[in-house]
Design an enzyme around this catalytic site. Structure first.
Site, PDB file in Angstrom:
ATOM      1  N   HIS B  56     -82.083  12.283   0.099  1.00  0.00           N
ATOM      2  CA  HIS B  56     -81.014  13.285   0.134  1.00  0.00           C
ATOM      3  C   HIS B  56     -79.863  12.839   1.029  1.00  0.00           C
ATOM      4  O   HIS B  56     -79.044  13.655   1.433  1.00  0.00           O
ATOM      5  CB  HIS B  56     -81.554  14.615   0.661  1.00  0.00           C
ATOM      6  CG  HIS B  56     -82.736  15.136  -0.074  1.00  0.00           C
ATOM      7  ND1 HIS B  56     -82.702  15.399  -1.422  1.00  0.00           N
ATOM      8  CD2 HIS B  56     -84.001  15.431   0.335  1.00  0.00           C
ATOM      9  CE1 HIS B  56     -83.900  15.847  -1.809  1.00  0.00           C
ATOM     10  NE2 HIS B  56     -84.704  15.865  -0.770  1.00  0.00           N
ATOM     11  N   HIS B 218     -84.906  18.091  -5.891  1.00  0.00           N
ATOM     12  CA  HIS B 218     -85.888  17.070  -6.268  1.00  0.00           C
ATOM     13  C   HIS B 218     -86.065  17.038  -7.780  1.00  0.00           C
ATOM     14  O   HIS B 218     -87.055  16.539  -8.287  1.00  0.00           O
ATOM     15  CB  HIS B 218     -87.247  17.348  -5.615  1.00  0.00           C
ATOM     16  CG  HIS B 218     -87.149  17.657  -4.169  1.00  0.00           C
ATOM     17  ND1 HIS B 218     -87.035  18.944  -3.706  1.00  0.00           N
ATOM     18  CD2 HIS B 218     -87.108  16.850  -3.098  1.00  0.00           C
ATOM     19  CE1 HIS B 218     -86.938  18.904  -2.380  1.00  0.00           C
ATOM     20  NE2 HIS B 218     -86.980  17.663  -1.987  1.00  0.00           N
TER      21      HIS B 218
END
Lengths: 331, 331
Positions: B56, B218
């Protein structure tokens, strides 16, 4: 083609409206397609401007602000800005001490900036030009006679901007800009292609296990198409190509590991690790560095590395305060 | 799978070595997998830390520095950090005034941070926890009971960090962090999937003309899979979903238009333009904003929008100086 856009023809004006709304420090003239520092022209200082095709963001509009560019003029995606547009930006940043044009070496850019410079001279605006041609991958290319201009542009814009901010004259600023270009080399690698919105199709194709060494920032062919290699092997190929062209031995360097737009930051750091190890192994000192998406090619996956052999003066100018949307420190 | 990596198992340590080499302001302990401010622990101030799966970036390691996080602990890609690692980071930032854990609401993260907090308490480190759960797309999800934590994490980390820097106590910092979470809503959209290096295959598949509304960071399923829409239609869907959950009418807001990693910046500005117009049309004032890749999902294409209803106090904390690799202004 999957893009977060409205219509291909609207990408540039829509994005410019977005920049205008996002950055109150900029004056964005959407119809004229120029991005200007809100306080331009800065009286008594050299104006620094650049431009080129869109699709390389944050280059150039993201580098407009205190200590860097005074204006940028974005063309259509991967298309040179037109002379009138460049001239309008030149006028907008003219504070009486002349204007420096930072031009990436693509035939259309060079031609259109030259015409704009002549329009400027007609209005008694002194214009100097630095043509950036740092990409060692190939001599001549799809849109270029000589070498292509890529990552060094960021270094030139930062350092020329710092010198202009310090009050140097046009000749001195232009000389420093040329010095940065001469001391910088770049080389890029593509793992995937990119699609120009108006074209709707990828600019080139790569097989599932292929990569292109020496790619241009518009997808122009590079030196070699090979099987996908590891990050360490890729970085070795990139830095070896740079080192073969300009010896880095014993140098104190500024290094940019640049994402091409579609490569995640975690992979860029993997590449930077490989670069730092390669440079240490070859006796090269890294004194300043950047990792991130700075000179992109839409959603292309891959990376480009640029290395500048610094001098103490250039390091000081690099460190000078800068306050732009994409680069800021130390003010 | 085409990635700029060496081996899937080495991605996180290689990237951490790259971060260490790139950012002298950080102390990166590669074996322990923690990223710490070089001057931590800051005596007499609350320590702020966060962590979560890698992939991320720049979240969280890129937000470690003056005025924001004191430490981050990255897990494997899309995998929670382990309790010992979180505990090590907690110890590293404990300056005697307690430590705030900023935890995104995923089951593994919440559990492991809880265990680390207990280890901290055993060592007489007072730990407070804020669980971020701003994503309005779905209740419960692949890795989550309740709502997922996404873009609000950045806001929480910035504002808690500013308050800690100003010398506030743990209870006050934790309360402000919770307030920011409660005042923020997010919603994401995917135009393409991403591939976890260790898996080698995309986390999901989308047809050539499909997109996913309400995607998780995700790749968790969202609300709806639809035909690809225009940027304006997408932004309307995103902001309508946020507005339906928390009225934005009359609010003064902080807005993040966030690239998911694979979407070029020019498209992010197109989305920001659409967002600015939507918000103006709905009587919402944007007082602060960010456009860029801040909370990403590897190379996923798409965007997420986060909106925080500011108060004058929160605006002031947002504006406070920050100096991290990925966010910096005004010191």
């Amino acid at each position: 083609m999957k893009k977060l856009i409205n219509a291909p023809a609207d990408v540039v004006p829509d994005a410019l409206r977005g920049m205008a709304a996002a950055h109150p420090s900029l004056r964005v003239e959407v119809d004229e397609r120029i991005v200007v520092r809100a306080d331009a022209p800065v009286q008594g200082k050299v104006g620094i401007m650049s431009g080129g095709g869109s699709g390389h963001e944050p280059l150039h509009g993201g580098f407009v602000g205190y200590g860097m560019l005074h204006a940028a003029c974005p063309g259509e995606v991967f298309t040179s800005p037109v002379p009138d547009q460049i001239f309008a930006a030149t006028q907008a940043v003219s504070g009486g001490q002349g204007v420096l044009h930072v031009v990436k070496n693509y035939t259309g850019d060079v031609l259109n900036f030259k015409m704009a410079a002549e329009l400027g001279e007609d209005e008694d605006i002194e214009v100097a030009t630095v043509v950036v041609d740092d990409d060692v991958a190939v001599e001549d290319s799809t849109f270029t006679a000589g070498r292509r201009g890529t990552g060094a542009t960021l270094f030139v814009e930062k350092i020329a901007g710092a010198l202009a901010e310090a009050g140097a004259g046009l000749a001195e600023v232009a000389a420093a800009a040329r010095e940065v270009n001469e001391r910088t080399r770049s080389f890029g690698v593509a793992l995937s292609a990119c699609t120009v919105p108006a074209a709707g199709e990828p600019t080139f194709t790569l097989g599932e296990d292929e990569m292109e060494l020496g790619i241009g920032i518009h997808g122009e062919p590079g030196r070699e198409r090979t099987k996908l290699q590891s990050a360490s092997e890729i970085v070795d190929a990139v830095l070896s190509a740079i080192h073969a062209d300009m010896s880095l031995s014993g140098a104190e360097t500024l290094v940019l590991v640049n994402g091409m737009g579609g490569t995640p930051l975690i992979e860029q750091y993997v590449a930077y690790d490989a670069a730092a190890r390669w440079l240490a192994d070859h006796g090269v000192t890294v004194v300043r560095r950047l990792v991130g998406n700075y000179v992109t090619s839409l959603e292309m996956a891959g990376c480009m590395i640029s290395v500048c052999r610094l001098t103490p003066e250039l390091t000081q100018l690099w460190d000078a305060p800068v306050e732009t949307p994409a680069l800021r420190w130390g003010r």
